[in-house]
Design an enzyme around this catalytic site. Structure first.
Site, PDB file in Angstrom:
ATOM      1  N   SER A  40      25.760  12.849 -23.463  1.00  0.00           N
ATOM      2  CA  SER A  40      25.850  12.699 -22.006  1.00  0.00           C
ATOM      3  C   SER A  40      27.309  12.572 -21.579  1.00  0.00           C
ATOM      4  CB  SER A  40      25.070  11.461 -21.555  1.00  0.00           C
ATOM      5  OG  SER A  40      25.744  10.288 -21.962  1.00  0.00           O
ATOM      6  N   SER A  42      28.823  10.093 -19.810  1.00  0.00           N
ATOM      7  CA  SER A  42      29.203   8.761 -19.344  1.00  0.00           C
ATOM      8  C   SER A  42      30.614   8.346 -19.757  1.00  0.00           C
ATOM      9  CB  SER A  42      28.199   7.718 -19.849  1.00  0.00           C
ATOM     10  OG  SER A  42      28.291   7.572 -21.245  1.00  0.00           O
ATOM     11  N   LYS A 117      30.262   3.340 -25.592  1.00  0.00           N
ATOM     12  CA  LYS A 117      30.985   2.906 -24.400  1.00  0.00           C
ATOM     13  C   LYS A 117      32.297   2.260 -24.830  1.00  0.00           C
ATOM     14  CE  LYS A 117      27.222   3.677 -21.830  1.00  0.00           C
ATOM     15  NZ  LYS A 117      27.118   4.801 -20.870  1.00  0.00           N
ATOM     16  N   SER A 224      27.539   6.108 -15.433  1.00  0.00           N
ATOM     17  CA  SER A 224      27.395   5.394 -16.696  1.00  0.00           C
ATOM     18  C   SER A 224      26.413   4.236 -16.548  1.00  0.00           C
ATOM     19  CB  SER A 224      28.752   4.852 -17.161  1.00  0.00           C
ATOM     20  OG  SER A 224      28.612   4.050 -18.312  1.00  0.00           O
TER      21      SER A 224
END
Length: 276
Positions: A40, A42, A117, A224
């Protein structure tokens, strides 16, 4: 009979070779490096959809999360069951704490999904977003404008995800823009972040990070699902120390296409790219 015996012996040797190869591969994946494919957007523009990297599992020591989950067909054995003997008390073997700004793969505390992250909040920190600006312990982080991030508005990666654009609705193949800034954390670590528009997650209450937990955010701030969102609604919330899998240091390979075999979509400029 001799030929049959020889054939049986050959099959058994092949089975043993495959078995030990799987054992060695499993140990390597558990103790040293885990492959991770970015699905993805994010973490744009630090990480792009289709980036492939190896996560350093030695960086923070080992916990149950260091063990791989086994999900093949109808077989679903979670890492927590495989490595239950080192689960509990939010501790790690040979543990080493992350630094603010590290890019980390971790297990989502509720459903065990792997996320990647950036850690921005350490135990005891007070984290808040005000008008899209990250505040740590009541102080705003440093921000500098860094132009626009430009990408093509088209389906990206195996999941066919279309990007969100700050410049509104654009047609297929058009430029999709996001304003970019360089964010500097209190320890001097700098990285780029992206903005798409004003939304609720740009203004939050104060999150006080509990002992033994960490606060994560994606660099593509408006796209996100991270610690700003509680686990009860599919967010990440505060992540326990034992849920960290490892640190991402470098992109090894990258493909902009739906398949890594489509060599004409490879991003050679991202091969072995160091992550900031």
């Amino acid at each position: 009979m001799a030929a049959t015996g020889k054939t049986s012996s050959s099959i058994w040797e092949t089975v043993k070779t495959v078995f030990w190869a799987l054992v060695i591969a499993g140990l390597f994946r558990t103790l040293f490096f885990q492959p991770f494919w970015i699905p993805s957007g994010s973490m744009k523009d630090t990480l792009l959809i289709g980036d492939f990297l190896f996560v350093n599992k030695m960086a923070y020591g080992y916990s149950y999360a260091s063990c791989p989950s086994i999900r093949v067909g109808g077989l679903n054995i979670d890492a927590q069951k495989i490595c239950a003997f080192i689960d509990g008390d939010n501790t790690r073997i040979f543990g080493s704490e992350p630094e603010r700004g590290d890019i980390i793969v971790f297990r989502q505390p509720t459903d065990g999904t792997d996320f990647i992250k950036r850690v921005v909040g350490l135990p005891g920190d007070r984290i808040q977003m005000k008008e899209g600006v990250l505040h740590i312990n009541e102080a705003a982080v440093g921000l500098e404008p860094a132009g626009d991030f430009v990408e093509e508005f088209t389906r990206q990666g195996p999941l066919g995800i279309r990007p969100r654009c700050e410049n509104g609705v654009v047609g297929e193949g058009a430029d999709c823009l996001k304003s970019r800034q360089i964010e500097t954390l209190p320890n001097g670590r700098s990285h780029s972040i992206l903005n798409i528009g004003d939304q609720r997650s740009d203004n939050t209450g104060v999150f006080t990070v509990p002992a033994g937990h960490y606060f994560f955010m994606g660099d593509n701030r408006d796209n996100s699902t991270d610690s700003r969102f509680p686990q009860a609604v599919g967010g990440v919330g505060f992540v326990p120390f034992e849920n960290l899998i490892g640190r991402a240091n470098r992109v090894v390979f990258s493909s902009a296409g739906r398949s890594m075999l489509a060599f004409w979509t490879w991003r050679s400029d991202r091969f072995f790219k160091r992550l900031e």
